[in-house]
Design a protein around this motif. Structure first.
Motif, PDB file in Angstrom:
ATOM      1  N   PHE A  62       0.829  -1.207   0.000  1.00 35.00           N
ATOM      2  CA  PHE A  62       0.000   0.000   0.000  1.00 35.00           C
ATOM      3  C   PHE A  62       0.864   1.258   0.000  1.00 35.00           C
ATOM      4  O   PHE A  62       0.600   2.202  -0.755  1.00 35.00           O
ATOM      5  CB  PHE A  62      -0.926   0.004   1.223  1.00 35.00           C
ATOM      6  N   GLU A 101      -4.634   9.258  -0.848  1.00 35.29           N
ATOM      7  CA  GLU A 101      -4.970   8.092  -0.022  1.00 35.29           C
ATOM      8  C   GLU A 101      -6.199   7.348  -0.521  1.00 35.29           C
ATOM      9  O   GLU A 101      -6.213   6.114  -0.568  1.00 35.29           O
ATOM     10  CB  GLU A 101      -5.179   8.523   1.432  1.00 35.29           C
ATOM     11  N   GLU A 103      -6.118   3.534  -1.905  1.00 36.82           N
ATOM     12  CA  GLU A 103      -6.901   2.447  -1.328  1.00 36.82           C
ATOM     13  C   GLU A 103      -7.663   1.690  -2.417  1.00 36.82           C
ATOM     14  O   GLU A 103      -7.733   0.453  -2.401  1.00 36.82           O
ATOM     15  CB  GLU A 103      -7.874   2.999  -0.285  1.00 36.82           C
ATOM     16  N   GLU A 117      -6.895  -2.318  -3.513  1.00 39.21           N
ATOM     17  CA  GLU A 117      -7.905  -3.379  -3.643  1.00 39.21           C
ATOM     18  C   GLU A 117      -7.858  -3.989  -5.032  1.00 39.21           C
ATOM     19  O   GLU A 117      -8.008  -5.204  -5.197  1.00 39.21           O
ATOM     20  CB  GLU A 117      -9.308  -2.818  -3.352  1.00 39.21           C
TER      21      GLU A 117
END
Length: 315
Positions: free
Chosen positions: A289, A299, A303, A307
């Motif tokens: 990440f 951010e 994210e 995923e």
């Protein structure tokens, strides 16, 4: 297809149970192939939820049909001894054959055929022995391929491999292809949401054209085959830069505003940061990440991309 009625059986040999009749009863008249597909698969092939929502009904249908076939096989060679006349025996055999065809057509039209194939050898033997092997040669085309894979390989000629009840009804054929393609799009969406959402929209548009009769059947088949190919093989669409030469890169490219440089930078960062079994390890996952964050500096976006990366088999 005929009606969903069944001959009465004598004594305790009830080949078609009350449960089976109740399962078929809601199917709209005249209970042709298309009517079964709309009840057990999707009444509206543009609806993205119906195929999955109707899965329990299909599984019950498959289970009841299997019970019916086993019950018939247990007595098929002793019908006269069981008290049936020749006419009654023929009528029961025809009904068993009818329901087996319903089951097969629903399985093919829903995309369940390949998923359930591993459970089929014993059932296939019963069908060939007691019902007739007239469809076996056709169905063998689906032994290792789904309808969608068959379309990619054979184009419109794949329709010839479908059972007669499906292939002779143009509307049922179209709905079977649409259901199968919808299933692929839904299953593959986590790998590349942006791309498969676009494919879903294209499928919806094509279904609307068919419903509006804006396309002749042959033109519809041509377009649905073309769409099927780019759903299964995104690289075949010819819209990606040459540097986007892997599934992970193409997924990043599509979901990062088609920015090839950014996609390449994220790909390199992930490959440099990832360690064995990183998906199941919080510390290792955070390293991936953070590597993505170092490239994107956002951010929320990081994210989303994290995923996305987790769903790519190559990372």
């Amino acid at each position: 297809m005929g009606s969903c009625a069944a001959p009465s059986a004598k004594g305790d040999d009830k080949f078609i149970t009350t449960d089976y009749l109740q399962q078929c009863q809601p199917v709209a008249a005249p209970k042709a192939t298309a009517d079964y597909l709309r009840y057990f698969c999707a009444a509206d092939t543009t609806n993205k939820e119906q195929l999955k929502a109707n899965e329990p009904k299909r599984l019950t249908l498959y289970k009841l049909t299997a019970s019916l076939l086993r019950a018939y096989a247990a007595i098929a060679n002793e019908m006269e001894e069981a008290g049936y006349t020749r006419e009654e025996s023929k009528a029961i055999a025809a009904e068993v054959d009818y329901f087996e065809k319903v089951r097969t057509e629903v399985k093919l039209a829903s995309g369940d055929y390949i998923d359930l194939k591993m459970y089929e050898p014993a059932m296939r033997h019963l069908i060939d022995t007691y019902i007739g092997a007239h469809e076996s040669e056709k169905l063998s085309a689906f032994d290792d391929l789904s309808l969608i894979q068959l379309i990619v390989e054979r184009g419109p000629d794949a329709i010839k491999a479908l059972p007669v009840g499906l292939s002779k009804d143009k509307g049922a054929t179209a709905e079977a292809i649409e259901n199968n393609l919808r299933k692929v799009i839904i299953d593959e969406r986590p790998i590349n949401p942006k791309y498969y959402d676009e494919m879903s929209d294209l499928l919806d548009s094509l279904i609307k054209e068919r419903h509006d009769k804006a396309l002749e059947y042959e033109e519809y088949l041509k377009k649905i085959v073309e769409l099927t190919k780019i759903v299964v093989q995104p690289q075949a669409g010819g819209t990606y830069p040459s540097s986007m030469n892997a599934g992970g890169l193409r997924a990043l490219y599509d979901n990062l505003g088609k920015n090839a440089e950014m996609a390449s930078n994220v790909d390199k960062a992930v490959r440099n940061a990832k360690k064995d079994d990183w998906r199941g390890n919080r510390r290792k996952g955070m390293e991936v990440f953070n590597a993505i964050m170092d490239v994107l500096h956002n951010e929320d976006l990081a994210e989303q991309v994290f995923e996305l990366v987790k769903n790519q088999a190559e990372y």
